[in-house]
Design a protein around this motif. Sequence first.
Motif, PDB file in Angstrom:
ATOM      1  N   ALA A  22       9.496  31.965  26.920  1.00 28.77           N
ATOM      2  CA  ALA A  22      10.441  30.896  27.237  1.00 28.77           C
ATOM      3  C   ALA A  22      11.405  31.329  28.334  1.00 28.77           C
ATOM      4  O   ALA A  22      11.770  30.529  29.200  1.00 28.77           O
ATOM      5  N   ASP A  23      11.805  32.588  28.313  1.00 24.42           N
ATOM      6  CA  ASP A  23      12.707  33.125  29.334  1.00 24.42           C
ATOM      7  C   ASP A  23      12.536  34.639  29.352  1.00 24.42           C
ATOM      8  O   ASP A  23      12.934  35.319  28.399  1.00 24.42           O
ATOM      9  N   PRO A  24      11.941  35.181  30.431  1.00 27.77           N
ATOM     10  CA  PRO A  24      11.702  36.627  30.496  1.00 27.77           C
ATOM     11  C   PRO A  24      12.958  37.470  30.313  1.00 27.77           C
ATOM     12  O   PRO A  24      12.884  38.609  29.859  1.00 27.77           O
ATOM     13  N   GLU A  25      14.130  36.919  30.616  1.00 32.30           N
ATOM     14  CA  GLU A  25      15.368  37.667  30.464  1.00 32.30           C
ATOM     15  C   GLU A  25      15.715  37.932  29.000  1.00 32.30           C
ATOM     16  O   GLU A  25      16.587  38.751  28.709  1.00 32.30           O
ATOM     17  N   ALA A  26      15.010  37.302  28.078  1.00 25.24           N
ATOM     18  CA  ALA A  26      15.191  37.608  26.653  1.00 25.24           C
ATOM     19  C   ALA A  26      14.854  39.076  26.389  1.00 25.24           C
ATOM     20  O   ALA A  26      15.376  39.674  25.442  1.00 25.24           O
ATOM     21  N   GLY A  27      14.026  39.654  27.241  1.00 25.30           N
ATOM     22  CA  GLY A  27      13.666  41.062  27.114  1.00 25.30           C
ATOM     23  C   GLY A  27      14.863  41.993  27.257  1.00 25.30           C
ATOM     24  O   GLY A  27      14.809  43.150  26.827  1.00 25.30           O
ATOM     25  N   LEU A  28      15.935  41.507  27.837  1.00 26.54           N
ATOM     26  CA  LEU A  28      17.151  42.302  27.916  1.00 26.54           C
ATOM     27  C   LEU A  28      17.766  42.497  26.533  1.00 26.54           C
ATOM     28  O   LEU A  28      18.398  43.513  26.259  1.00 26.54           O
ATOM     29  N   PHE A  29      17.560  41.556  25.627  1.00 23.53           N
ATOM     30  CA  PHE A  29      18.156  41.581  24.288  1.00 23.53           C
ATOM     31  C   PHE A  29      17.178  42.021  23.207  1.00 23.53           C
ATOM     32  O   PHE A  29      17.595  42.316  22.089  1.00 23.53           O
ATOM     33  N   LEU A  30      15.912  41.994  23.518  1.00 26.69           N
ATOM     34  CA  LEU A  30      14.879  42.354  22.550  1.00 26.69           C
ATOM     35  C   LEU A  30      14.325  43.726  22.901  1.00 26.69           C
ATOM     36  O   LEU A  30      14.329  44.101  24.069  1.00 26.69           O
ATOM     37  N   PRO A  31      13.835  44.481  21.954  1.00 17.10           N
ATOM     38  CA  PRO A  31      13.689  44.181  20.541  1.00 17.10           C
ATOM     39  C   PRO A  31      15.039  44.107  19.818  1.00 17.10           C
ATOM     40  O   PRO A  31      16.086  44.417  20.381  1.00 17.10           O
ATOM     41  N   MET A  32      14.961  43.714  18.557  1.00 18.17           N
ATOM     42  CA  MET A  32      16.148  43.539  17.734  1.00 18.17           C
ATOM     43  C   MET A  32      16.782  44.889  17.425  1.00 18.17           C
ATOM     44  O   MET A  32      16.124  45.923  17.449  1.00 18.17           O
ATOM     45  N   LYS A  33      18.075  44.827  17.090  1.00 15.14           N
ATOM     46  CA  LYS A  33      18.815  46.036  16.737  1.00 15.14           C
ATOM     47  C   LYS A  33      19.688  45.758  15.514  1.00 15.14           C
ATOM     48  O   LYS A  33      20.294  44.692  15.430  1.00 15.14           O
ATOM     49  N   VAL A  34      19.729  46.724  14.615  1.00 15.66           N
ATOM     50  CA  VAL A  34      20.643  46.667  13.471  1.00 15.66           C
ATOM     51  C   VAL A  34      21.406  47.982  13.452  1.00 15.66           C
ATOM     52  O   VAL A  34      20.805  49.059  13.502  1.00 15.66           O
ATOM     53  N   LEU A  35      22.723  47.870  13.400  1.00 17.56           N
ATOM     54  CA  LEU A  35      23.592  49.032  13.301  1.00 17.56           C
ATOM     55  C   LEU A  35      23.970  49.236  11.842  1.00 17.56           C
ATOM     56  O   LEU A  35      24.321  48.280  11.149  1.00 17.56           O
ATOM     57  N   VAL A  36      23.899  50.481  11.387  1.00 19.23           N
ATOM     58  CA  VAL A  36      24.389  50.858  10.064  1.00 19.23           C
ATOM     59  C   VAL A  36      25.502  51.871  10.317  1.00 19.23           C
ATOM     60  O   VAL A  36      25.289  52.874  10.991  1.00 19.23           O
TER      61      VAL A  36
END
Length: 150
Positions: free
Chosen positions: A88-102
């Motif tokens: 849908a938008d190649p710039e999504a790759g800037l935010f993906l993959p997902m991240k979870v901070l603990v």
Amino acid sequence: MKPLMSFAAALVVFAAPALADDDLMRVEAQGDVPSVMDALVAAVEGAGATIFARVDHAEGAQGAGMELAPAQVLIFGNPKLGTQAMQADPEAGLFLPMKVLVYAKDGQTWLVYQDPEEMLEDLAGIDDDAAYLDQMAAALQKLTAAAAGG
């Protein structure tokens, strides 16, 4: 009266950013950072997602001769969901993959992640109603709940 109005206006301006962090989802967890992160890794692997990295910020700080409370980030994803966002938008790759901070703060362990819809909302090609956004959000909620224990 004018100083009081100025103070009130300043209070609103400076308080707004503190209230505007609704795109970060926080989950209170039982256990220390390493054990909660281990539980998150197990949940992610059990869901069939790909783990790309586990980053230990406290270890990095120690290597630089500094101290930091325990904090680790897990970087992971599911190409079936992430690819749709990038199509849908190649710039999504800037935010993906997902991240979870603990992380640990004041004797409590927390998991925190960014809501996918909020994270990708500024990208022109991302439709706010895209099913993959709901699927990403549901997966993050399920995975962090499993890791949080309790």
